[in-house]
Design a protein around this motif. Structure first.
Motif, PDB file in Angstrom:
ATOM      1  N   VAL A   6       0.833  -1.200   0.000  1.00  0.00           N
ATOM      2  CA  VAL A   6       0.000   0.000   0.000  1.00  0.00           C
ATOM      3  C   VAL A   6       0.869   1.252   0.000  1.00  0.00           C
ATOM      4  N   ARG A   7       1.977   1.238   0.738  1.00  0.00           N
ATOM      5  CA  ARG A   7       2.850   2.416   0.803  1.00  0.00           C
ATOM      6  C   ARG A   7       3.387   2.806  -0.583  1.00  0.00           C
ATOM      7  N   ASP A   8       3.477   1.809  -1.489  1.00  0.00           N
ATOM      8  CA  ASP A   8       4.005   2.087  -2.825  1.00  0.00           C
ATOM      9  C   ASP A   8       2.970   2.752  -3.733  1.00  0.00           C
ATOM     10  N   GLN A   9       1.691   2.631  -3.395  1.00  0.00           N
ATOM     11  CA  GLN A   9       0.626   3.133  -4.257  1.00  0.00           C
ATOM     12  C   GLN A   9      -0.120   4.324  -3.672  1.00  0.00           C
ATOM     13  N   MET A  10       0.014   4.550  -2.393  1.00  0.00           N
ATOM     14  CA  MET A  10      -0.785   5.590  -1.731  1.00  0.00           C
ATOM     15  C   MET A  10      -0.310   6.993  -2.111  1.00  0.00           C
ATOM     16  N   SER A  11      -1.167   7.956  -1.854  1.00  0.00           N
ATOM     17  CA  SER A  11      -0.794   9.372  -1.939  1.00  0.00           C
ATOM     18  C   SER A  11      -0.492   9.858  -0.528  1.00  0.00           C
ATOM     19  N   ASP A  12       0.664  10.504  -0.366  1.00  0.00           N
ATOM     20  CA  ASP A  12       1.009  10.986   0.980  1.00  0.00           C
ATOM     21  C   ASP A  12       0.669  12.469   1.162  1.00  0.00           C
ATOM     22  N   ALA A  13       0.093  13.079   0.133  1.00  0.00           N
ATOM     23  CA  ALA A  13      -0.356  14.473   0.239  1.00  0.00           C
ATOM     24  C   ALA A  13      -1.810  14.464   0.686  1.00  0.00           C
ATOM     25  N   VAL A  14      -2.012  14.419   1.990  1.00  0.00           N
ATOM     26  CA  VAL A  14      -3.349  14.247   2.546  1.00  0.00           C
ATOM     27  C   VAL A  14      -3.838  15.534   3.209  1.00  0.00           C
ATOM     28  N   VAL A  15      -4.960  16.040   2.732  1.00  0.00           N
ATOM     29  CA  VAL A  15      -5.626  17.158   3.390  1.00  0.00           C
ATOM     30  C   VAL A  15      -6.382  16.585   4.582  1.00  0.00           C
ATOM     31  N   ARG A  16      -6.186  17.145   5.743  1.00  0.00           N
ATOM     32  CA  ARG A  16      -6.826  16.611   6.947  1.00  0.00           C
ATOM     33  C   ARG A  16      -7.377  17.747   7.797  1.00  0.00           C
ATOM     34  N   VAL A  17      -8.326  17.412   8.649  1.00  0.00           N
ATOM     35  CA  VAL A  17      -8.929  18.417   9.535  1.00  0.00           C
ATOM     36  C   VAL A  17      -8.971  17.872  10.956  1.00  0.00           C
ATOM     37  N   GLN A  18      -9.236  18.766  11.906  1.00  0.00           N
ATOM     38  CA  GLN A  18      -9.395  18.387  13.308  1.00  0.00           C
ATOM     39  C   GLN A  18     -10.886  18.288  13.628  1.00  0.00           C
ATOM     40  N   ALA A  19     -11.179  17.712  14.764  1.00  0.00           N
ATOM     41  CA  ALA A  19     -12.578  17.500  15.145  1.00  0.00           C
ATOM     42  C   ALA A  19     -13.360  18.809  15.209  1.00  0.00           C
ATOM     43  N   GLY A  20     -12.700  19.895  15.559  1.00  0.00           N
ATOM     44  CA  GLY A  20     -13.393  21.161  15.698  1.00  0.00           C
ATOM     45  C   GLY A  20     -13.457  22.003  14.436  1.00  0.00           C
ATOM     46  N   THR A  21     -12.965  21.492  13.323  1.00  0.00           N
ATOM     47  CA  THR A  21     -12.989  22.264  12.070  1.00  0.00           C
ATOM     48  C   THR A  21     -14.431  22.552  11.666  1.00  0.00           C
ATOM     49  N   GLN A  44      -2.663  13.772  17.821  1.00  0.00           N
ATOM     50  CA  GLN A  44      -1.542  12.866  17.585  1.00  0.00           C
ATOM     51  C   GLN A  44      -1.520  12.366  16.138  1.00  0.00           C
ATOM     52  N   ASN A  45      -2.356  12.977  15.303  1.00  0.00           N
ATOM     53  CA  ASN A  45      -2.467  12.628  13.886  1.00  0.00           C
ATOM     54  C   ASN A  45      -3.019  11.218  13.672  1.00  0.00           C
ATOM     55  N   ARG A  46      -3.821  10.745  14.618  1.00  0.00           N
ATOM     56  CA  ARG A  46      -4.477   9.443  14.473  1.00  0.00           C
ATOM     57  C   ARG A  46      -5.898   9.663  13.952  1.00  0.00           C
ATOM     58  N   PRO A  47      -6.311   8.885  12.951  1.00  0.00           N
ATOM     59  CA  PRO A  47      -7.632   9.094  12.346  1.00  0.00           C
ATOM     60  C   PRO A  47      -8.778   8.846  13.326  1.00  0.00           C
ATOM     61  N   LEU A  48      -9.728   9.769  13.322  1.00  0.00           N
ATOM     62  CA  LEU A  48     -10.945   9.621  14.115  1.00  0.00           C
ATOM     63  C   LEU A  48     -12.128   9.245  13.239  1.00  0.00           C
ATOM     64  N   GLY A  49     -12.106   9.709  12.012  1.00  0.00           N
ATOM     65  CA  GLY A  49     -13.214   9.464  11.101  1.00  0.00           C
ATOM     66  C   GLY A  49     -12.966  10.148   9.776  1.00  0.00           C
ATOM     67  N   VAL A  50     -14.017  10.212   8.955  1.00  0.00           N
ATOM     68  CA  VAL A  50     -13.928  10.833   7.631  1.00  0.00           C
ATOM     69  C   VAL A  50     -15.188  11.659   7.401  1.00  0.00           C
ATOM     70  N   LEU A 115      -7.846   5.200   4.487  1.00  0.00           N
ATOM     71  CA  LEU A 115      -6.761   5.948   5.096  1.00  0.00           C
ATOM     72  C   LEU A 115      -5.614   4.986   5.375  1.00  0.00           C
ATOM     73  N   VAL A 116      -4.399   5.460   5.240  1.00  0.00           N
ATOM     74  CA  VAL A 116      -3.225   4.605   5.468  1.00  0.00           C
ATOM     75  C   VAL A 116      -2.510   5.085   6.723  1.00  0.00           C
ATOM     76  N   VAL A 117      -2.226   4.146   7.619  1.00  0.00           N
ATOM     77  CA  VAL A 117      -1.563   4.484   8.885  1.00  0.00           C
ATOM     78  C   VAL A 117      -0.267   3.711   9.027  1.00  0.00           C
ATOM     79  N   LEU A 123      -1.753   8.774  10.725  1.00  0.00           N
ATOM     80  CA  LEU A 123      -2.106   8.937   9.318  1.00  0.00           C
ATOM     81  C   LEU A 123      -0.888   9.339   8.492  1.00  0.00           C
ATOM     82  N   ILE A 124      -0.617   8.570   7.420  1.00  0.00           N
ATOM     83  CA  ILE A 124       0.516   8.902   6.551  1.00  0.00           C
ATOM     84  C   ILE A 124       0.101   8.991   5.079  1.00  0.00           C
ATOM     85  N   GLY A 125      -1.135   8.625   4.756  1.00  0.00           N
ATOM     86  CA  GLY A 125      -1.530   8.691   3.360  1.00  0.00           C
ATOM     87  C   GLY A 125      -2.958   8.234   3.148  1.00  0.00           C
ATOM     88  N   VAL A 126      -3.351   8.242   1.884  1.00  0.00           N
ATOM     89  CA  VAL A 126      -4.657   7.752   1.457  1.00  0.00           C
ATOM     90  C   VAL A 126      -4.451   6.905   0.213  1.00  0.00           C
TER      91      VAL A 126
END
Length: 220
Positions: A6-21, A44-50, A115-117, A123-126
């Motif tokens: 997965v690391r070879d195919q994923m995109s590491d340019a990930v737009v992300r938000v916080q819970a309060g966005t 801590q950059n750990r996924p909570l949801g999408v 999401l890729v962790v 979170l390191i990619g999608v």
């Protein structure tokens, strides 16, 4: 023989938000980056949801709707930030998963992306469906080399001098003499598991001989 990771195919340019966005900021991000969903992470950059377009559209629908990108809840139409809008928990793939593992999870859950962790769950990619399909862009030469070196020789101990391997647009044609008849289905299954293979065909020696233009001359 190893599948691409997965690391070879994923995109590491990930737009992300916080819970309060806020709602409108998320809408602007989706528009600005031409994306259909954004991951929500903790400090801590750990996924909570999408949060997906479908989650935002609850404001227009005014009642719960559901699709493959968002399992709607009764409060989403009233939500004003990522915490209330997001679908949780997020579906994640580990970076060291094979592309096959990721494709199976996408199919099982009917989602377009994962999401890729990393090993710490950060979170390191999608990776998306289109990312996984890139394995079919492998050249025929690369596919043939892997089949000969990793499948025929290393895994099955067959002689490449006895088995002809031809690959055209991902279609694998095997012909020649194998050590036993039971080796044929094993060989075909292992070839199908090679990244980029579309189809596999085995032609017994007599069939291969009769197909070629030199077959009649050889019989004389």
């Amino acid at each position: 023989m190893n599948h691409q990771k997965v690391r070879d195919q994923m995109s590491d340019a990930v737009v992300r938000v916080q819970a309060g966005t806020p709602f409108k900021e998320i809408a602007h991000l989706l528009q600005e980056y031409d994306i259909t969903a954004v991951p929500v992470v903790d400090d801590q950059n750990r996924p909570l949801g999408v949060v997906s377009e479908a989650d935002l559209l609850q404001k227009m629908w005014g009642e719960p709707q559901g699709d493959e990108d968002g399992a709607a809840g009764p409060d989403k139409a009233r939500a004003t930030d990522a915490a209330g809008l997001m679908t949780s928990p997020a579906l994640c793939a580990r970076e060291d998963w094979s592309v096959v593992d990721a494709a199976r999870m996408m199919a099982r859950h009917r989602v377009k992306r994962l999401l890729v962790v990393d090993g710490d769950g950060r979170l390191i990619g999608v990776v998306s469906r289109s990312d996984l399909l890139r394995v079919y862009l492998r050249t025929d030469q690369a596919i043939r080399r892997e089949i000969v070196e990793e499948v025929l020789v290393k895994a099955l101990g067959e002689s490449p001098a006895e088995v002809q391997v031809d690959v055209t647009h991902g279609h694998v044609v095997l012909s020649g003499h194998l050590s036993s008849r039971t080796a044929v289905p094993v060989l075909k299954d292992m070839c199908r598991a090679v990244d980029g293979v579309v189809a596999v065909e085995y032609r017994p020696p007599h069939a291969a001989e009769s197909d070629g233009p030199s077959g009649d001359a050889a019989d004389r």
